[in-house]
Motif scaffolding. Structure first.
Motif, PDB file in Angstrom:
ATOM      1  N   ALA A   3       0.855  -1.187   0.000  1.00 20.07           N
ATOM      2  CA  ALA A   3       0.000   0.000   0.000  1.00 20.07           C
ATOM      3  C   ALA A   3       0.889   1.234   0.000  1.00 20.07           C
ATOM      4  CB  ALA A   3      -0.913   0.018   1.215  1.00 20.07           C
ATOM      5  N   LEU A   4       0.447   2.265  -0.697  1.00 20.26           N
ATOM      6  CA  LEU A   4       1.087   3.574  -0.624  1.00 20.26           C
ATOM      7  C   LEU A   4       0.325   4.369   0.420  1.00 20.26           C
ATOM      8  CD1 LEU A   4       1.482   4.325  -4.431  1.00 20.26           C
ATOM      9  CD2 LEU A   4       3.227   3.479  -2.862  1.00 20.26           C
ATOM     10  N   VAL A   5       1.037   4.908   1.398  1.00 20.94           N
ATOM     11  CA  VAL A   5       0.386   5.584   2.508  1.00 20.94           C
ATOM     12  C   VAL A   5       0.929   7.004   2.624  1.00 20.94           C
ATOM     13  CG1 VAL A   5      -0.057   5.524   4.987  1.00 20.94           C
ATOM     14  CG2 VAL A   5       0.190   3.386   3.718  1.00 20.94           C
ATOM     15  N   GLY A   6       0.014   7.970   2.736  1.00 24.78           N
ATOM     16  CA  GLY A   6       0.425   9.355   2.926  1.00 24.78           C
ATOM     17  C   GLY A   6       0.945   9.586   4.332  1.00 24.78           C
ATOM     18  N   LYS A   7       1.917  10.487   4.460  1.00 27.04           N
ATOM     19  CA  LYS A   7       2.475  10.809   5.775  1.00 27.04           C
ATOM     20  C   LYS A   7       1.595  11.795   6.531  1.00 27.04           C
ATOM     21  CE  LYS A   7       6.449  12.316   4.438  1.00 27.04           C
ATOM     22  NZ  LYS A   7       7.803  12.866   4.455  1.00 27.04           N
ATOM     23  N   ASP A   8       0.804  12.567   5.816  1.00 25.62           N
ATOM     24  CA  ASP A   8       0.004  13.615   6.421  1.00 25.62           C
ATOM     25  C   ASP A   8      -1.481  13.367   6.160  1.00 25.62           C
ATOM     26  OD1 ASP A   8       2.300  15.188   7.233  1.00 25.62           O
ATOM     27  OD2 ASP A   8       2.558  15.675   5.108  1.00 25.62           O
ATOM     28  N   LEU A   9      -2.304  14.108   6.877  1.00 20.39           N
ATOM     29  CA  LEU A   9      -3.736  14.068   6.614  1.00 20.39           C
ATOM     30  C   LEU A   9      -4.022  14.717   5.267  1.00 20.39           C
ATOM     31  CD1 LEU A   9      -5.166  15.185  10.073  1.00 20.39           C
ATOM     32  CD2 LEU A   9      -4.767  12.857   9.250  1.00 20.39           C
ATOM     33  N   LEU A  10      -5.037  14.236   4.590  1.00 23.36           N
ATOM     34  CA  LEU A  10      -5.451  14.882   3.353  1.00 23.36           C
ATOM     35  C   LEU A  10      -5.954  16.287   3.662  1.00 23.36           C
ATOM     36  CD1 LEU A  10      -7.465  12.107   1.472  1.00 23.36           C
ATOM     37  CD2 LEU A  10      -5.219  13.024   0.865  1.00 23.36           C
ATOM     38  N   PRO A  11      -5.515  17.267   2.875  1.00 17.35           N
ATOM     39  CA  PRO A  11      -6.061  18.620   3.059  1.00 17.35           C
ATOM     40  C   PRO A  11      -7.584  18.568   2.927  1.00 17.35           C
ATOM     41  CG  PRO A  11      -4.248  18.622   1.487  1.00 17.35           C
ATOM     42  CD  PRO A  11      -4.573  17.177   1.774  1.00 17.35           C
ATOM     43  N   GLU A  12      -8.239  19.364   3.661  1.00 12.05           N
ATOM     44  CA  GLU A  12      -9.699  19.458   3.639  1.00 12.05           C
ATOM     45  C   GLU A  12     -10.410  18.272   4.302  1.00 12.05           C
ATOM     46  OE1 GLU A  12     -11.202  20.294  -0.291  1.00 12.05           O
ATOM     47  OE2 GLU A  12      -9.458  21.507  -0.767  1.00 12.05           O
ATOM     48  N   SER A  13      -9.660  17.335   4.927  1.00 10.57           N
ATOM     49  CA  SER A  13     -10.329  16.175   5.526  1.00 10.57           C
ATOM     50  C   SER A  13     -10.653  16.357   7.002  1.00 10.57           C
ATOM     51  CB  SER A  13      -9.499  14.902   5.329  1.00 10.57           C
ATOM     52  OG  SER A  13      -8.335  14.904   6.132  1.00 10.57           O
ATOM     53  N   THR A  14     -10.132  17.412   7.637  1.00 10.59           N
ATOM     54  CA  THR A  14     -10.429  17.619   9.051  1.00 10.59           C
ATOM     55  C   THR A  14     -11.791  18.294   9.210  1.00 10.59           C
ATOM     56  OG1 THR A  14      -9.254  19.723   9.079  1.00 10.59           O
ATOM     57  CG2 THR A  14      -7.996  17.763   9.719  1.00 10.59           C
ATOM     58  N   SER A  15     -12.338  18.170  10.393  1.00 12.43           N
ATOM     59  CA  SER A  15     -13.654  18.742  10.727  1.00 12.43           C
ATOM     60  C   SER A  15     -14.761  18.185   9.834  1.00 12.43           C
ATOM     61  CB  SER A  15     -13.620  20.272  10.649  1.00 12.43           C
ATOM     62  OG  SER A  15     -12.686  20.787  11.572  1.00 12.43           O
ATOM     63  N   LYS A  16     -14.592  16.959   9.370  1.00  5.16           N
ATOM     64  CA  LYS A  16     -15.600  16.299   8.537  1.00  5.16           C
ATOM     65  C   LYS A  16     -15.948  14.944   9.159  1.00  5.16           C
ATOM     66  CE  LYS A  16     -14.503  18.399   4.061  1.00  5.16           C
ATOM     67  NZ  LYS A  16     -14.437  19.691   4.647  1.00  5.16           N
ATOM     68  N   ASN A  17     -17.191  14.522   8.964  1.00  5.55           N
ATOM     69  CA  ASN A  17     -17.565  13.200   9.451  1.00  5.55           C
ATOM     70  C   ASN A  17     -17.001  12.136   8.500  1.00  5.55           C
ATOM     71  OD1 ASN A  17     -19.471  12.624   7.317  1.00  5.55           O
ATOM     72  ND2 ASN A  17     -21.064  13.712   8.435  1.00  5.55           N
ATOM     73  N   TYR A  18     -17.225  10.878   8.803  1.00  2.10           N
ATOM     74  CA  TYR A  18     -16.626   9.778   8.048  1.00  2.10           C
ATOM     75  C   TYR A  18     -17.060   9.790   6.586  1.00  2.10           C
ATOM     76  CZ  TYR A  18     -14.320   5.166   8.053  1.00  2.10           C
ATOM     77  OH  TYR A  18     -13.460   4.117   7.854  1.00  2.10           O
ATOM     78  N   ILE A  19     -18.309  10.074   6.331  1.00  2.00           N
ATOM     79  CA  ILE A  19     -18.810  10.108   4.955  1.00  2.00           C
ATOM     80  C   ILE A  19     -18.213  11.295   4.206  1.00  2.00           C
ATOM     81  CG2 ILE A  19     -20.886  10.508   3.552  1.00  2.00           C
ATOM     82  CD1 ILE A  19     -22.381   8.671   5.515  1.00  2.00           C
ATOM     83  N   GLU A  20     -18.175  12.447   4.837  1.00  2.00           N
ATOM     84  CA  GLU A  20     -17.575  13.629   4.199  1.00  2.00           C
ATOM     85  C   GLU A  20     -16.090  13.406   3.921  1.00  2.00           C
ATOM     86  OE1 GLU A  20     -20.602  16.831   6.340  1.00  2.00           O
ATOM     87  OE2 GLU A  20     -18.677  16.345   7.260  1.00  2.00           O
ATOM     88  N   GLN A  21     -15.394  12.720   4.829  1.00  3.01           N
ATOM     89  CA  GLN A  21     -13.991  12.387   4.590  1.00  3.01           C
ATOM     90  C   GLN A  21     -13.855  11.466   3.380  1.00  3.01           C
ATOM     91  OE1 GLN A  21     -11.986  10.681   7.936  1.00  3.01           O
ATOM     92  NE2 GLN A  21     -11.922  12.607   9.059  1.00  3.01           N
ATOM     93  N   THR A  22     -14.793  10.551   3.218  1.00  3.32           N
ATOM     94  CA  THR A  22     -14.748   9.645   2.066  1.00  3.32           C
ATOM     95  C   THR A  22     -14.899  10.429   0.777  1.00  3.32           C
ATOM     96  OG1 THR A  22     -15.600   7.853   3.447  1.00  3.32           O
ATOM     97  CG2 THR A  22     -15.735   7.545   1.057  1.00  3.32           C
ATOM     98  N   ASP A  23     -15.727  11.464   0.774  1.00  2.00           N
ATOM     99  CA  ASP A  23     -15.815  12.353  -0.391  1.00  2.00           C
ATOM    100  C   ASP A  23     -14.461  12.998  -0.686  1.00  2.00           C
ATOM    101  OD1 ASP A  23     -18.518  12.045  -1.176  1.00  2.00           O
ATOM    102  OD2 ASP A  23     -19.185  13.505   0.328  1.00  2.00           O
ATOM    103  N   VAL A  24     -13.741  13.416   0.354  1.00  2.00           N
ATOM    104  CA  VAL A  24     -12.412  14.021   0.180  1.00  2.00           C
ATOM    105  C   VAL A  24     -11.443  12.982  -0.402  1.00  2.00           C
ATOM    106  CG1 VAL A  24     -10.431  15.058   1.370  1.00  2.00           C
ATOM    107  CG2 VAL A  24     -12.765  15.752   1.981  1.00  2.00           C
ATOM    108  N   ILE A  25     -11.517  11.758   0.079  1.00  2.00           N
ATOM    109  CA  ILE A  25     -10.676  10.680  -0.449  1.00  2.00           C
ATOM    110  C   ILE A  25     -10.922  10.504  -1.946  1.00  2.00           C
ATOM    111  CG2 ILE A  25     -10.345   8.167  -0.460  1.00  2.00           C
ATOM    112  CD1 ILE A  25     -10.808   8.252   2.605  1.00  2.00           C
ATOM    113  N   ILE A  26     -12.193  10.443  -2.337  1.00  2.00           N
ATOM    114  CA  ILE A  26     -12.536  10.241  -3.750  1.00  2.00           C
ATOM    115  C   ILE A  26     -12.032  11.405  -4.591  1.00  2.00           C
ATOM    116  CG2 ILE A  26     -14.480  10.109  -5.364  1.00  2.00           C
ATOM    117  CD1 ILE A  26     -15.922   8.464  -3.104  1.00  2.00           C
ATOM    118  N   LYS A  27     -12.199  12.614  -4.105  1.00  2.00           N
ATOM    119  CA  LYS A  27     -11.696  13.787  -4.826  1.00  2.00           C
ATOM    120  C   LYS A  27     -10.177  13.694  -4.989  1.00  2.00           C
ATOM    121  CE  LYS A  27     -11.415  18.811  -4.571  1.00  2.00           C
ATOM    122  NZ  LYS A  27     -11.618  19.997  -3.748  1.00  2.00           N
ATOM    123  N   SER A  28      -9.480  13.290  -3.937  1.00  2.00           N
ATOM    124  CA  SER A  28      -8.025  13.155  -3.989  1.00  2.00           C
ATOM    125  C   SER A  28      -7.592  12.068  -4.973  1.00  2.00           C
ATOM    126  CB  SER A  28      -7.487  12.841  -2.594  1.00  2.00           C
ATOM    127  OG  SER A  28      -6.100  12.684  -2.622  1.00  2.00           O
TER     128      SER A  28
END
Length: 153
Positions: A3-28
């Motif tokens: 697996a390739l793993v990021g060292k940092d949190l995805l930008p825009e992923s904080t202050s979001k619930n699990y579903i909203e974070q999944t949207d950020v993942i898909i956008k990334s």
């Protein structure tokens, strides 16, 4: 597996619930990880599954958060892009051992793992006393809780 793993949190992923974070993942995935190339069918299939269930899961979070957490953790997109707690702890320890630097020192990443009580487990705040992990409901939001992208190969 690999697996390739990021060292940092995805930008825009904080202050979001699990579903909203999944949207950020898909956008990334679409705008960065697979930029200028076709998104692999396995990921497209996982994205379609998520999008087909997103509204139902959003409603389920307020009606039965344990069931929502279970279903969210089992989604293909979750399995492809979020680490288990065991994987995250291993990666944090190996990175520290190789680089003498702690990742996630002041933040948390949400994993695909669930606690015995059914909540989704977050991990982070890696300091001199170790790593902190705890379970949260999928509708939880916090400024220090985001997601680190992990892409399975």
């Amino acid at each position: 597996g690999w697996a390739l793993v990021g060292k940092d949190l995805l930008p825009e992923s904080t202050s979001k619930n699990y579903i909203e974070q999944t949207d950020v993942i898909i956008k990334s995935l679409r705008e960065e990880a697979f930029k200028d190339i076709e998104v692999p069918e396995e990921y497209e299939e996982a994205i379609r599954e998520f999008e087909a269930n997103k509204d139902r899961l959003t409603k389920l979070m307020s009606e039965n958060w344990q069931q929502a957490a279970k279903e969210l953790s089992e989604l293909k997109i979750t399995q492809l892009t979020r680490q288990s707690i065991q994987e995250a702890v291993y990666d944090l320890a190996m990175y520290y051992d190789a680089n003498d630097k702690r990742l996630l020192p002041n933040v948390y990443t949400w994993s695909l793992s669930r606690s015995p009580g059914g909540s989704l487990v977050r991990l982070g705040s890696f300091g001199s006393e170790g790593v902190d992990g705890s379970g949260w409901r999928p509708d939880y939001r916090d400024g220090d809780l985001g997601v680190s992208l992990s892409r399975r190969l």
